[in-house]
Design a protein around this motif. Structure first.
Motif, PDB file in Angstrom:
ATOM      1  N   ARG A   2      57.442  74.198  22.148  1.00  0.00           N
ATOM      2  CA  ARG A   2      56.622  73.267  21.366  1.00  0.00           C
ATOM      3  C   ARG A   2      56.383  71.992  22.153  1.00  0.00           C
ATOM      4  NH1 ARG A   2      55.135  74.236  16.206  1.00  0.00           N
ATOM      5  NH2 ARG A   2      56.469  75.679  15.162  1.00  0.00           N
ATOM      6  N   LYS A   3      55.148  71.481  22.045  1.00  0.00           N
ATOM      7  CA  LYS A   3      54.724  70.294  22.785  1.00  0.00           C
ATOM      8  C   LYS A   3      54.652  69.094  21.847  1.00  0.00           C
ATOM      9  CE  LYS A   3      51.135  71.172  25.307  1.00  0.00           C
ATOM     10  NZ  LYS A   3      49.755  71.264  25.828  1.00  0.00           N
ATOM     11  N   ILE A   4      55.328  68.005  22.234  1.00  0.00           N
ATOM     12  CA  ILE A   4      55.327  66.788  21.426  1.00  0.00           C
ATOM     13  C   ILE A   4      54.764  65.638  22.241  1.00  0.00           C
ATOM     14  CG2 ILE A   4      56.758  65.092  20.203  1.00  0.00           C
ATOM     15  CD1 ILE A   4      58.725  67.348  19.568  1.00  0.00           C
ATOM     16  N   LEU A   5      53.828  64.917  21.644  1.00  0.00           N
ATOM     17  CA  LEU A   5      53.257  63.722  22.259  1.00  0.00           C
ATOM     18  C   LEU A   5      53.928  62.506  21.627  1.00  0.00           C
ATOM     19  CD1 LEU A   5      51.131  62.023  23.849  1.00  0.00           C
ATOM     20  CD2 LEU A   5      49.560  62.416  21.937  1.00  0.00           C
ATOM     21  N   ILE A   6      54.510  61.645  22.475  1.00  0.00           N
ATOM     22  CA  ILE A   6      55.116  60.405  21.996  1.00  0.00           C
ATOM     23  C   ILE A   6      54.225  59.255  22.458  1.00  0.00           C
ATOM     24  CG2 ILE A   6      57.163  58.934  21.954  1.00  0.00           C
ATOM     25  CD1 ILE A   6      58.707  61.341  23.191  1.00  0.00           C
ATOM     26  N   VAL A   7      53.802  58.418  21.512  1.00  0.00           N
ATOM     27  CA  VAL A   7      52.955  57.272  21.847  1.00  0.00           C
ATOM     28  C   VAL A   7      53.678  56.001  21.419  1.00  0.00           C
ATOM     29  CG1 VAL A   7      50.666  56.241  21.654  1.00  0.00           C
ATOM     30  CG2 VAL A   7      50.938  58.714  21.317  1.00  0.00           C
ATOM     31  N   TYR A  19      63.614  61.962  26.852  1.00  0.00           N
ATOM     32  CA  TYR A  19      64.802  62.642  27.376  1.00  0.00           C
ATOM     33  C   TYR A  19      65.493  63.445  26.269  1.00  0.00           C
ATOM     34  CZ  TYR A  19      69.455  63.428  29.226  1.00  0.00           C
ATOM     35  OH  TYR A  19      70.636  64.011  29.606  1.00  0.00           O
ATOM     36  N   ARG A  20      65.680  62.814  25.108  1.00  0.00           N
ATOM     37  CA  ARG A  20      66.349  63.491  23.986  1.00  0.00           C
ATOM     38  C   ARG A  20      65.583  64.733  23.540  1.00  0.00           C
ATOM     39  NH1 ARG A  20      68.063  58.347  20.954  1.00  0.00           N
ATOM     40  NH2 ARG A  20      70.099  57.985  21.863  1.00  0.00           N
ATOM     41  N   LEU A  21      64.268  64.600  23.456  1.00  0.00           N
ATOM     42  CA  LEU A  21      63.463  65.738  22.996  1.00  0.00           C
ATOM     43  C   LEU A  21      63.429  66.862  24.034  1.00  0.00           C
ATOM     44  CD1 LEU A  21      60.532  63.915  21.176  1.00  0.00           C
ATOM     45  CD2 LEU A  21      62.518  65.036  20.172  1.00  0.00           C
ATOM     46  N   LYS A  22      63.356  66.485  25.317  1.00  0.00           N
ATOM     47  CA  LYS A  22      63.377  67.502  26.373  1.00  0.00           C
ATOM     48  C   LYS A  22      64.707  68.254  26.342  1.00  0.00           C
ATOM     49  CE  LYS A  22      60.167  65.265  29.546  1.00  0.00           C
ATOM     50  NZ  LYS A  22      60.039  64.414  30.737  1.00  0.00           N
ATOM     51  N   SER A  23      65.807  67.511  26.145  1.00  0.00           N
ATOM     52  CA  SER A  23      67.115  68.167  26.118  1.00  0.00           C
ATOM     53  C   SER A  23      67.295  69.007  24.849  1.00  0.00           C
ATOM     54  CB  SER A  23      68.248  67.144  26.271  1.00  0.00           C
ATOM     55  OG  SER A  23      68.280  66.261  25.184  1.00  0.00           O
ATOM     56  N   TYR A 101      57.442  59.350   8.224  1.00  0.00           N
ATOM     57  CA  TYR A 101      57.575  57.956   8.611  1.00  0.00           C
ATOM     58  C   TYR A 101      59.040  57.682   8.883  1.00  0.00           C
ATOM     59  CZ  TYR A 101      56.812  52.906   8.104  1.00  0.00           C
ATOM     60  OH  TYR A 101      56.727  51.568   8.321  1.00  0.00           O
ATOM     61  N   ILE A 102      59.332  56.968   9.955  1.00  0.00           N
ATOM     62  CA  ILE A 102      60.712  56.614  10.264  1.00  0.00           C
ATOM     63  C   ILE A 102      60.720  55.204  10.858  1.00  0.00           C
ATOM     64  CG2 ILE A 102      60.808  57.520  12.624  1.00  0.00           C
ATOM     65  CD1 ILE A 102      63.511  58.829  11.809  1.00  0.00           C
ATOM     66  N   THR A 103      61.756  54.426  10.547  1.00  0.00           N
ATOM     67  CA  THR A 103      61.823  53.060  11.070  1.00  0.00           C
ATOM     68  C   THR A 103      62.785  52.980  12.249  1.00  0.00           C
ATOM     69  OG1 THR A 103      63.492  52.507   9.413  1.00  0.00           O
ATOM     70  CG2 THR A 103      61.225  51.896   8.909  1.00  0.00           C
ATOM     71  N   LYS A 104      62.470  52.066  13.164  1.00  0.00           N
ATOM     72  CA  LYS A 104      63.338  51.792  14.315  1.00  0.00           C
ATOM     73  C   LYS A 104      64.323  50.705  13.904  1.00  0.00           C
ATOM     74  CE  LYS A 104      59.392  51.974  17.444  1.00  0.00           C
ATOM     75  NZ  LYS A 104      58.662  51.155  18.382  1.00  0.00           N
ATOM     76  N   PRO A 105      65.533  50.683  14.373  1.00  0.00           N
ATOM     77  CA  PRO A 105      66.148  51.759  15.147  1.00  0.00           C
ATOM     78  C   PRO A 105      66.402  52.969  14.250  1.00  0.00           C
ATOM     79  CG  PRO A 105      67.779  50.104  14.605  1.00  0.00           C
ATOM     80  CD  PRO A 105      66.461  49.606  14.091  1.00  0.00           C
ATOM     81  N   PHE A 106      66.413  54.143  14.847  1.00  0.00           N
ATOM     82  CA  PHE A 106      66.571  55.357  14.053  1.00  0.00           C
ATOM     83  C   PHE A 106      67.740  56.173  14.585  1.00  0.00           C
ATOM     84  CE2 PHE A 106      63.510  55.888  17.422  1.00  0.00           C
ATOM     85  CZ  PHE A 106      64.029  56.967  18.114  1.00  0.00           C
ATOM     86  N   GLU A 107      68.234  57.050  13.761  1.00  0.00           N
ATOM     87  CA  GLU A 107      69.292  57.976  14.156  1.00  0.00           C
ATOM     88  C   GLU A 107      68.639  59.193  14.789  1.00  0.00           C
ATOM     89  OE1 GLU A 107      72.695  57.961  13.897  1.00  0.00           O
ATOM     90  OE2 GLU A 107      72.493  55.845  13.358  1.00  0.00           O
ATOM     91  N   SER A 108      69.130  59.616  15.941  1.00  0.00           N
ATOM     92  CA  SER A 108      68.568  60.781  16.623  1.00  0.00           C
ATOM     93  C   SER A 108      68.587  62.018  15.736  1.00  0.00           C
ATOM     94  CB  SER A 108      69.351  61.088  17.901  1.00  0.00           C
ATOM     95  OG  SER A 108      69.143  60.078  18.835  1.00  0.00           O
ATOM     96  N   LYS A 109      69.688  62.217  15.011  1.00  0.00           N
ATOM     97  CA  LYS A 109      69.804  63.397  14.144  1.00  0.00           C
ATOM     98  C   LYS A 109      68.732  63.387  13.069  1.00  0.00           C
ATOM     99  CE  LYS A 109      74.728  64.314  14.610  1.00  0.00           C
ATOM    100  NZ  LYS A 109      76.035  64.172  13.975  1.00  0.00           N
ATOM    101  N   GLU A 110      68.491  62.205  12.493  1.00  0.00           N
ATOM    102  CA  GLU A 110      67.473  62.080  11.441  1.00  0.00           C
ATOM    103  C   GLU A 110      66.084  62.384  12.016  1.00  0.00           C
ATOM    104  OE1 GLU A 110      65.502  58.747   8.434  1.00  0.00           O
ATOM    105  OE2 GLU A 110      67.102  58.126   9.802  1.00  0.00           O
ATOM    106  N   LEU A 111      65.804  61.839  13.195  1.00  0.00           N
ATOM    107  CA  LEU A 111      64.513  62.069  13.837  1.00  0.00           C
ATOM    108  C   LEU A 111      64.327  63.552  14.157  1.00  0.00           C
ATOM    109  CD1 LEU A 111      61.885  60.914  15.032  1.00  0.00           C
ATOM    110  CD2 LEU A 111      63.105  60.684  17.194  1.00  0.00           C
TER     111      LEU A 111
END
Length: 121
Positions: A2-7, A19-23, A101-111
């Protein structure tokens, strides 16, 4: 894969998130402003877009609105995120067509949980 675009215009966050998403097994494309994000979304046709609410050149909610109003791209789920935890931002994101919708800072697990849900994994 799956391909994800981060902007996002926050370079450190962009690199950390990529890095987190690639891993986690995703292919990742990045963009540093709204216009570049719009161009890459159209060129790359990602499976999901993680979009910052406030961006240089074109705000994230305008990018979302433009993509959602185009038949070719409207099915791509958009996860909007921002440092501003105001309800008006969340409402504006939903009106633009963002699915989550998610607010920063965020938890990696939640994201990651939201990403998996949006991708139907």
């Amino acid at each position: 894969m799956r391909k994800i675009l981060i902007v996002d215009d926050e370079k450190d966050l962009l690199e950390t998130l990529a890095y987190r998403l690639k891993s986690s097994g995703y292919e990742v494309i990045t963009a540093g402003d709204g216009q570049e994000g719009m161009d890459k979304a159209k060129k790359e046709r990602p499976d999901l877009i993680i979009l910052d609410f406030m961006l240089p050149k074109m705000p994230g909610y305008d990018v979302c609105k433009a993509l959602k109003s185009d038949e070719k791209y409207k099915k791509i789920p958009v996860l909007m995120f921002t440092a501003r935890a105001q309800e008006t931002d969340e409402e504006k994101s939903r009106q633009a067509g963002a699915e989550a919708y998610i607010t920063k800072p965020f938890e990696s697990k939640e994201l990651l949980a939201k990403i998996k849900k949006l991708l139907g994994e």
